[in-house]
Design a protein around this motif. Sequence first.
Motif, PDB file in Angstrom:
ATOM      1  N   TRP A   1      56.656  27.539   3.413  1.00 48.63           N
ATOM      2  CA  TRP A   1      58.116  28.000   3.474  1.00 48.63           C
ATOM      3  C   TRP A   1      58.493  28.527   4.870  1.00 48.63           C
ATOM      4  O   TRP A   1      59.800  28.270   5.066  1.00 48.63           O
ATOM      5  CB  TRP A   1      58.090  29.478   2.564  1.00 48.63           C
TER       6      TRP A   1
ATOM      7  N   SER B   1      58.964  32.532  -7.485  1.00 48.92           N
ATOM      8  CA  SER B   1      58.992  32.847  -5.965  1.00 48.92           C
ATOM      9  C   SER B   1      58.136  33.917  -5.508  1.00 48.92           C
ATOM     10  O   SER B   1      57.754  34.268  -4.266  1.00 48.92           O
ATOM     11  CB  SER B   1      60.347  33.096  -5.391  1.00 48.92           C
TER      12      SER B   1
ATOM     13  N   VAL C   1      65.341  31.165  -5.641  1.00 48.75           N
ATOM     14  CA  VAL C   1      64.728  32.235  -6.161  1.00 48.75           C
ATOM     15  C   VAL C   1      64.406  31.855  -7.434  1.00 48.75           C
ATOM     16  O   VAL C   1      65.367  31.832  -8.224  1.00 48.75           O
ATOM     17  CB  VAL C   1      65.198  33.715  -5.890  1.00 48.75           C
TER      18      VAL C   1
END
Length: 357
Positions: free
Chosen positions: A135, A121, A117
Amino acid sequence: MRIDRLRAKNVRNFRDVELQPGARLNVISGPNAAGKTTLLEAIHLLARARSFRTACIEEVVHRQTPGLQITARIEHGEDGRLDTGIERGEGRWMLRYAGETVKSISAHARKFPLVLVTPDSQQLLLGEPKLRRHWLDWSLFHVEQGYVALWREYHRALRHRNHLLKVSAPGSELEVWEVLMGRSGEALDAARRQFIENLQQELTGLYRTLALGDTPAIGLEQGWRAEGGLGEELLRNRRADLQTGHTRCGPHRADVSFRISEADLAAWYSRGQCKEFIVLLMLAQAAVFAACTGEEPLFLVDDFAAEMDGPAQVRLFGLLESRRGQSFLTCAQAAEAWGSVCRTTRFHVEHGAVAKC
Ligand SMILES: Nc1ncnc2c1ncn2[C@@H]1O[C@H](COP(=O)(O)OP(=O)(O)O)[C@@H](O)[C@H]1O
Ligand SMILES: [Mg+2]
């Protein structure tokens, strides 16, 4: 899996640093430009042979040196204790795992699961559908053995169909690929759907643990009309597709939606709420990985405190502390601000040196 020892030589501002991370949560603090993100980048390089900050991996090498070396002693659930490392010397990069040169980065990435993260993000909520598809596919690649083969099969058929559309080929030639796209595309979609369902379940559990109220809903827009099969839809669209010269429906046009009380989450939530959601989503993702593979992924959070208020920081810090797998978070301030740090291993980074606190 976890890292027991990490050494980084000539990585950005570090000449030679070594640290022994704890098995659970590791907090890396220090002032701006100390090298906090660089430490996460070093771990990412070990796992993926690429940086998350730059497409040009050469930028990571210390400016005044020709080469770089990152090594780690890891404890891997299946493979046990072993050494892994990446180095750049004599003009080329080499990745090693347990004494062997790594030939397939993707096979290596599967062995070295990692969830990251960063402040970027949030693009997962705000950016183009392509980012969310990437993703989703990358997540499935980690948890579903046959997914890559399916993905390749679908995209091969899609390429052929698109080529035939451009040259206005007859229907009989298109049909072969449409059948193949229908079959592999629907299987891709089913795998994606299952993953989203698992993710939603984990996310709901986290929202319940934190008593955060309604859990946002994760949805899959499959990329073609929901009511029919993909093969039929391709056939129905053939004439229009011949005009545009490309295939306008299928899982290559899918998207993931995040909604809260029927509203688009990114439009409804504040930046701080989006950040908290992203951390929770990624924690849910890490939990799905662990459940499907039996291996706890590393969890890296860069600039943990950025954009979140005090209570959100305390909530998420508590979750990270109670996580079974190994986590690394970076922040400008010391971790004491978030309560007890007895289960946390702390490092301070400054002037190119890393010290355990
Ligand atoms: N190739 C390089 N060689 C030497 N120093 C670099 C290189 N790339 C970046 N730096 C420097 O490394 C420092 C560490 O950056 P970073 O890890 O982003 O710090 P932090 O996350 O602690 O704010 C910065 O001062 C940056 O200018
Ligand atoms: Mg940073």
